[in-house]
Every structure is written in C-alpha cells, then in structure tokens.
Write an enzyme that holds these catalytic residues in place. Structure first.
Site, PDB file in Angstrom:
ATOM      1  N   TYR A  27       0.834  -1.204   0.000  1.00 40.65           N
ATOM      2  CA  TYR A  27       0.000   0.000   0.000  1.00 40.65           C
ATOM      3  C   TYR A  27       0.865   1.249   0.000  1.00 40.65           C
ATOM      4  O   TYR A  27       0.548   2.235  -0.654  1.00 40.65           O
ATOM      5  CB  TYR A  27      -0.923  -0.030   1.226  1.00 40.65           C
ATOM      6  CG  TYR A  27      -1.736   1.219   1.440  1.00 40.65           C
ATOM      7  CD1 TYR A  27      -2.848   1.486   0.644  1.00 40.65           C
ATOM      8  CD2 TYR A  27      -1.421   2.119   2.450  1.00 40.65           C
ATOM      9  CE1 TYR A  27      -3.606   2.635   0.843  1.00 40.65           C
ATOM     10  CE2 TYR A  27      -2.171   3.261   2.656  1.00 40.65           C
ATOM     11  CZ  TYR A  27      -3.264   3.509   1.852  1.00 40.65           C
ATOM     12  OH  TYR A  27      -4.011   4.645   2.046  1.00 40.65           O
ATOM     13  N   GLU A  28       1.979   1.201   0.735  1.00 44.19           N
ATOM     14  CA  GLU A  28       2.876   2.344   0.823  1.00 44.19           C
ATOM     15  C   GLU A  28       3.950   2.330  -0.266  1.00 44.19           C
ATOM     16  O   GLU A  28       4.879   3.128  -0.235  1.00 44.19           O
ATOM     17  CB  GLU A  28       3.531   2.390   2.208  1.00 44.19           C
ATOM     18  CG  GLU A  28       2.525   2.686   3.296  1.00 44.19           C
ATOM     19  CD  GLU A  28       3.135   2.772   4.682  1.00 44.19           C
ATOM     20  OE1 GLU A  28       4.281   2.320   4.889  1.00 44.19           O
ATOM     21  OE2 GLU A  28       2.453   3.304   5.586  1.00 44.19           O
ATOM     22  N   GLU A  64       3.836   2.157  15.810  1.00 45.13           N
ATOM     23  CA  GLU A  64       4.786   1.890  14.728  1.00 45.13           C
ATOM     24  C   GLU A  64       4.072   1.592  13.412  1.00 45.13           C
ATOM     25  O   GLU A  64       4.430   2.134  12.371  1.00 45.13           O
ATOM     26  CB  GLU A  64       5.691   0.715  15.117  1.00 45.13           C
ATOM     27  CG  GLU A  64       6.742   0.379  14.093  1.00 45.13           C
ATOM     28  CD  GLU A  64       7.764   1.487  13.893  1.00 45.13           C
ATOM     29  OE1 GLU A  64       8.141   1.724  12.728  1.00 45.13           O
ATOM     30  OE2 GLU A  64       8.194   2.114  14.880  1.00 45.13           O
ATOM     31  N   PHE A  75     -15.914  -0.068   8.224  1.00 47.14           N
ATOM     32  CA  PHE A  75     -16.789  -0.799   9.142  1.00 47.14           C
ATOM     33  C   PHE A  75     -16.523  -0.446  10.603  1.00 47.14           C
ATOM     34  O   PHE A  75     -17.088  -1.057  11.501  1.00 47.14           O
ATOM     35  CB  PHE A  75     -16.623  -2.315   8.960  1.00 47.14           C
ATOM     36  CG  PHE A  75     -17.034  -2.819   7.613  1.00 47.14           C
ATOM     37  CD1 PHE A  75     -18.369  -2.821   7.233  1.00 47.14           C
ATOM     38  CD2 PHE A  75     -16.083  -3.279   6.721  1.00 47.14           C
ATOM     39  CE1 PHE A  75     -18.748  -3.281   5.980  1.00 47.14           C
ATOM     40  CE2 PHE A  75     -16.457  -3.747   5.468  1.00 47.14           C
ATOM     41  CZ  PHE A  75     -17.787  -3.745   5.097  1.00 47.14           C
ATOM     42  N   GLY A  76     -15.624   0.502  10.837  1.00 53.70           N
ATOM     43  CA  GLY A  76     -15.320   0.902  12.204  1.00 53.70           C
ATOM     44  C   GLY A  76     -14.206   0.103  12.854  1.00 53.70           C
ATOM     45  O   GLY A  76     -13.913   0.295  14.036  1.00 53.70           O
ATOM     46  N   LEU A 100       3.909   8.127  12.757  1.00 52.58           N
ATOM     47  CA  LEU A 100       4.218   8.782  11.489  1.00 52.58           C
ATOM     48  C   LEU A 100       3.164   8.419  10.462  1.00 52.58           C
ATOM     49  O   LEU A 100       2.607   7.316  10.500  1.00 52.58           O
ATOM     50  CB  LEU A 100       5.584   8.318  10.956  1.00 52.58           C
ATOM     51  CG  LEU A 100       6.795   8.629  11.815  1.00 52.58           C
ATOM     52  CD1 LEU A 100       8.029   7.949  11.248  1.00 52.58           C
ATOM     53  CD2 LEU A 100       7.002  10.134  11.880  1.00 52.58           C
ATOM     54  N   TYR A 112      -6.799  10.405  11.330  1.00 48.80           N
ATOM     55  CA  TYR A 112      -6.201  10.785  12.610  1.00 48.80           C
ATOM     56  C   TYR A 112      -6.618  12.185  13.048  1.00 48.80           C
ATOM     57  O   TYR A 112      -6.898  12.420  14.220  1.00 48.80           O
ATOM     58  CB  TYR A 112      -4.676  10.708  12.539  1.00 48.80           C
ATOM     59  CG  TYR A 112      -4.152   9.297  12.401  1.00 48.80           C
ATOM     60  CD1 TYR A 112      -4.409   8.344  13.373  1.00 48.80           C
ATOM     61  CD2 TYR A 112      -3.393   8.927  11.300  1.00 48.80           C
ATOM     62  CE1 TYR A 112      -3.927   7.056  13.261  1.00 48.80           C
ATOM     63  CE2 TYR A 112      -2.897   7.629  11.176  1.00 48.80           C
ATOM     64  CZ  TYR A 112      -3.172   6.704  12.162  1.00 48.80           C
ATOM     65  OH  TYR A 112      -2.692   5.434  12.043  1.00 48.80           O
ATOM     66  N   ARG A 115      -9.772  12.542  14.839  1.00 50.80           N
ATOM     67  CA  ARG A 115      -9.711  12.023  16.199  1.00 50.80           C
ATOM     68  C   ARG A 115      -8.805  12.861  17.098  1.00 50.80           C
ATOM     69  O   ARG A 115      -8.402  12.429  18.169  1.00 50.80           O
ATOM     70  CB  ARG A 115      -9.267  10.569  16.158  1.00 50.80           C
ATOM     71  CG  ARG A 115     -10.400   9.684  15.631  1.00 50.80           C
ATOM     72  CD  ARG A 115      -9.924   8.448  14.919  1.00 50.80           C
ATOM     73  NE  ARG A 115     -11.073   7.688  14.436  1.00 50.80           N
ATOM     74  CZ  ARG A 115     -11.653   7.905  13.257  1.00 50.80           C
ATOM     75  NH1 ARG A 115     -11.220   8.836  12.438  1.00 50.80           N
ATOM     76  NH2 ARG A 115     -12.692   7.176  12.881  1.00 50.80           N
TER      77      ARG A 115
END
Length: 143
Positions: A27-28, A64, A75-76, A100, A112, A115
């Site tokens: 994905y990264e 990490e 879906f939480g 990070l 993030y 939140r």
C-alpha cells in the site's frame, strides 16, 4: 455494523501479521523493504506499538504500524483499534500517542485528524531522520 474482535496478538498470529505487514508495505509502495520472514479468526488488521519516553512530556505510546485491509475499511475496525490503543495508553499512564504518516496518505491523515491528532511536522517543524545499519556499524567502530 460488521462483527469483529479486537485482541492482542499471539505467536500463532505471526503468519497473518506478516501478511498484513507485506500488504501495508505494498500500500505504501515499499514492498521491497520488507525483509522479515515467518518464524477460527481471519485477521484483517493490526496495530504494532511500543512504549517510549520523552523527557519533556513523559511516557508515550508509539504506534509503529497500523493497518486495516482495504476491503474491511469503513466498518469501524480502525476506529475500534485506535480506541483500544487509547485505552492501553491511558491505562499505562502515557501522556500521548505518537506515530508517522506518509505525506501522500491523505485518507489516514484525515482519519487521525478527525480524532484530534496534531501534525507535528507543520505545527512544530520536526523532521524525521534515520541512520542505516551500515552507518551505525561505522560509527560504532570509530575510536
């Protein structure tokens, strides 16, 4: 809401965790950097963390890696994992959680920020550095 269980990993989960680490690296767009090998429930996400200490603010939980497979997002599950980590941090008397996020990963950045996360790179100007093993060995051998 989908049914799922948040739990601590066990040694029996190693192959599933390695699979998720590799999927996160893909994905990264960093698949080639994964050098780890493998030494009921279908595991669809994970969070890897440890505790560290900052002399200015005290004990903190360092996240990490955190990943939920694409087809299970929405879906939480990620929110529940983060909630669980927050409970661990509070129980262990951490002053904060640090982690990070790649600059290009806007969905995670927004996840993030919603939140309450602060972007220290823009707010405080901190930059991430690393010293690879070859240079660590070189410095360690200096007299």
């Amino acid at each position: 809401m989908a049914n799922f269980v948040i739990r601590s990993a066990t040694p029996a989960d190693c192959s599933d965790i390695l699979r998720l680490i590799k999927e996160l690296a893909k994905y990264e767009e960093m698949e080639e950097q994964v050098v780890l090998t493998e030494k009921g429930f279908s595991i669809v996400g994970f969070a890897m963390y440890y505790f560290t200490y900052d002399p200015w603010i005290g004990k903190l939980l360092y996240l990490e890696d955190f990943f939920v497979m694409n087809e299970f997002r929405g879906f939480g599950i990620g929110s529940e994992i983060l909630k669980n980590l927050s409970q661990v941090a509070v129980k262990c008397r951490c002053s904060s959680m640090h982690f990070l996020v790649a600059e290009w990963n806007e969905p995670s950045i927004q996840f993030y920020k919603r939140r309450g996360a602060s972007d220290l790179s823009s707010e405080e100007g901190w930059r991430l550095f690393k010293i690879d093993k070859e240079y660590l060995v070189k410095m360690a051998a200096e007299e």
